[in-house]
Structures are given as C-alpha cells and as structure tokens.
Write an enzyme that holds these catalytic residues in place. Structure first.
Site, short mmCIF file in Angstrom:
data_model
loop_
_atom_site.label_atom_id
_atom_site.label_comp_id
_atom_site.label_asym_id
_atom_site.label_seq_id
_atom_site.Cartn_x
_atom_site.Cartn_y
_atom_site.Cartn_z
CB VAL A 185 -9.31 6.55 -15.54
CG1 VAL A 185 -10.01 7.79 -14.99
CG2 VAL A 185 -8.59 5.81 -14.41
CE LYS A 216 -20.90 0.81 -16.21
NZ LYS A 216 -20.89 1.43 -17.53
CG ASP A 232 -22.49 3.49 -13.40
OD1 ASP A 232 -23.69 3.42 -13.75
OD2 ASP A 232 -21.58 3.87 -14.17
P1 ATP Z 1 -19.20 5.79 -15.19
O1 ATP Z 1 -19.52 4.88 -16.35
O2 ATP Z 1 -19.48 5.22 -13.84
O3 ATP Z 1 -19.69 7.20 -15.33
P2 ATP Z 1 -16.54 5.70 -16.21
O4 ATP Z 1 -16.23 4.26 -16.23
O5 ATP Z 1 -16.88 6.32 -17.52
O6 ATP Z 1 -17.66 5.99 -15.15
P3 ATP Z 1 -14.56 6.30 -14.24
O7 ATP Z 1 -13.30 5.55 -14.50
O8 ATP Z 1 -15.42 5.85 -13.15
O9 ATP Z 1 -15.35 6.47 -15.61
O10 ATP Z 1 -14.14 7.84 -14.03
C1 ATP Z 1 -15.05 8.88 -14.16
C2 ATP Z 1 -14.47 10.11 -13.49
O11 ATP Z 1 -14.39 9.88 -12.08
C3 ATP Z 1 -13.06 10.44 -13.93
O12 ATP Z 1 -13.07 11.74 -14.44
C4 ATP Z 1 -12.18 10.36 -12.71
O13 ATP Z 1 -11.30 11.43 -12.59
C5 ATP Z 1 -13.17 10.38 -11.55
N1 ATP Z 1 -12.79 9.48 -10.44
C6 ATP Z 1 -12.94 9.74 -9.15
N2 ATP Z 1 -12.51 8.71 -8.40
C7 ATP Z 1 -12.07 7.76 -9.24
C8 ATP Z 1 -11.49 6.48 -9.05
N3 ATP Z 1 -11.28 5.97 -7.84
N4 ATP Z 1 -11.18 5.77 -10.15
C9 ATP Z 1 -11.42 6.29 -11.39
N5 ATP Z 1 -11.93 7.51 -11.61
C10 ATP Z 1 -12.26 8.26 -10.55
#
Ligand code: ATP
Length: 282
Positions: free
Chosen positions: A93, A10, A134
């Site tokens: 990530v 997203k 989210d």
């Molecule tokens: P959000 O905006 O939902 O807070 P983000 O997009 O900034 O998330 P993500 O890629 O969702 O970030 O990762 C956030 C944290 O979640 C990371 O530190 C990661 O280690 C942990 N995590 C746990 N499971 C997953 C997964 N399946 N994929 C990615 N990250 C994951």
C-alpha cells in the site's frame, strides 16, 4: 456463489512530470506496465453492503477506492445492490504500485460483468478517471504510454513476460506529497519517455533497461534513504534499478539467464525490513 476479479499492480518503466495544471492535477508522460502481482477482489451476495480487507490497517469506509468504485456504478443500476466485497491484499500500500487504483478498476470491471451493466471499457475508464489518475490504465492494464493526468492512453505492443524483482521498503510515500516536492523544485532533469517507447517497440532487454528513468527519483531519494539502499542492493547484482511512480518501491527487470528465485532469496538474506517480491510483466 463467489465471483472474483484480479487487480494487477503496475510499474512505471519511464515517468516524466510535465507540470501542474490549474485544477491542481499534474500532467505526466509515462509508460505504465502491469505486473502479475495482484490483489484478489471477491464479490459475494449479502443482505447489506459490506467492504472488508485482509489487511486490517486499510480503512474500508467510503474513502477506500473499491468502495468509491461500487458507489460510482450504483447510478447505472435500477435499484439497491447489497453486496459483500472483500479485498485480498497482496500489493503493498502507498508504494507506487497503484494497488488502490487496481482494486478500484477491478471493482468497476467485476461489477459491470456481475450486474450485466454492459458498460464499455471506455465508459469504465471515464468513470475511473474521476476516482484516480491511475484507474483508467488499470481498467485494461498491459503496457501503455499515458499522457494527461494518466488517462490519455496509447497501448503499446506487449513485451515478453520478463521477470521483475520488486523491493518495497516499509515507508509509505503519498503521491500528493511527492507532487508538492515537484512543485517546489526547479531545474529537474526530465525523462525521455519517447526513448522508452522506442525501446519497448524494439523488445530489446538492454535497450529497455537503458531507457528506464523516473523524474520522481531525485525528488524522493533525499527524503527516503531506503530507496537508495534498495537501488544499491540491485546494482550490486548488475541490475538496473528504478523507482516506480512516486515510490518508495524500486524494481529491476531480471535478465533471462538469471534465476529469479535465487536472486530474490539472496537479496532477502541481505535485508531485514524490505519486502522482496518476484513477479513478471503481465
Ligand atoms: P498511486 O501510484 O496510484 O498513487 P500507490 O501505489 O502509491 O498509488 P496505493 O496503494 O494505491 O498507493 O494507496 C494510495 C492511498 O490510497 C493510500 O493512502 C491508501 O490508504 C488509499 N487507498 C484507498 N483505497 C485503497 C485500496 N483499496 N488499496 C490500497 N490503498 C487504498
């Protein structure tokens, strides 16, 4: 037989932070929009439970959101459910693209279908709400205005499938740390999410670009110079850049008279470390 489920990322077209609640969560007012960029979640019969990922730097233990989703559905089953879940990761990530939440929601959806649990989307959103702010949006995706911690969702009429260029500098930003910056800040300019909702209803490309705003931007930019650099790469091409979520990823909507592939290739030539992804609104 392998079953699969797509986990769409997203962007936030607009993001306002209203404040910290006594339970430590933050109230937001945001417009979420799914993008076609996705992880693939594969489900395969197995003797024991296993979670694996195409990225070996992503921990696949019980802290992984896909693992948590699997565990959260077990109480709805009448016995053990050994399974191999594999995450084919394409969403960067800790980037503000909700990759983890998307995986979590896709496991909830996929296992609900595979195990014939018959849980409604509403129930899946409630289960997901306990796993991440989210996740409720990621259950159905599309475009929605969200309040509460992100779980009070009002779906909006879909926008055309505009192209989106995403620039991801290789600097992780953890959302909880970004909220600490918010808690320490004062006098922040808010974001008019109502204007974005009206812009989305108008389906005007220019109006949507004009309404793009994210309260996290001024908090993150001084700490992550790469955000400003990505914005300048997009601005130099006449695009309106915005950081998504708590960053550091920056995106811009691509006007229909611009060749997205050419644009992505040209930007890729100008940057050594930033990942450039061309996708569309989903
Ligand atoms: P959000 O905006 O939902 O807070 P983000 O997009 O900034 O998330 P993500 O890629 O969702 O970030 O990762 C956030 C944290 O979640 C990371 O530190 C990661 O280690 C942990 N995590 C746990 N499971 C997953 C997964 N399946 N994929 C990615 N990250 C994951």
């Amino acid at each position: 037989m392998i079953h699969s489920e797509k986990a769409y990322g997203k962007i936030n077209l607009a993001m306002n932070i209203l404040g910290r609640r006594p339970d430590g969560y933050h109230e937001v007012d945001t417009v979420y929009q799914s993008v076609s960029l996705h992880d693939d979640i594969l489900f395969e019969a197995s003797q024991t439970f296993r979670l694996t990922c195409s990225r070996d730097d992503l921990v696949c233990d019980e802290t992984n959101l896909a693992y948590k989703a699997y565990t959260a559905l077990l109480p709805f089953c009448d016995g053990p459910r050994p399974l191999h879940i594999h995450i084919d990761k394409h969403i960067p990530v800790a980037a503000g693209l909700a990759g983890g939440s998307a995986d979590c929601a896709a496991v909830l959806r996929g296992l609900n279908r595979l195990w014939k649990l018959g849980l409604s989307s509403d129930t899946l959103r409630k289960i997901g709400r306990a796993l991440g702010a989210d996740v409720p949006f990621c259950i159905n995706g599309g475009i929605a205005r969200a309040g509460g911690i992100g779980e009070i969702l009002v779906p909006l009429a879909p926008l055309p499938q505009w192209q989106v260029i995403i620039l991801h500098p290789p600097v992780p930003v953890h959302t909880d740390k970004a909220y600490v910056l918010f808690d320490k800040a004062s006098g922040l300019a808010g974001t008019d999410v109502g204007e974005m909702t009206a812009a989305v209803a108008s389906k005007s490309f220019a109006r949507v670009c004009g309404a793009m705003s994210n309260t996290f931007e001024t908090l993150i930019m001084p700490h992550v110079p790469a955000v400003g650099e990505c914005m300048n790469l997009l601005r130099r091409r006449g695009l309106r850049p915005l950081m998504t979520g708590s960053g550091p990823t920056v995106f811009a909507l691509v006007p229909s008279d611009t060749d997205g592939e050419e644009l992505a290739a040209a930007i890729e030539n100008e940057t050594k470390t930033t990942e450039v992804i061309l996708t569309t609104l989903q």
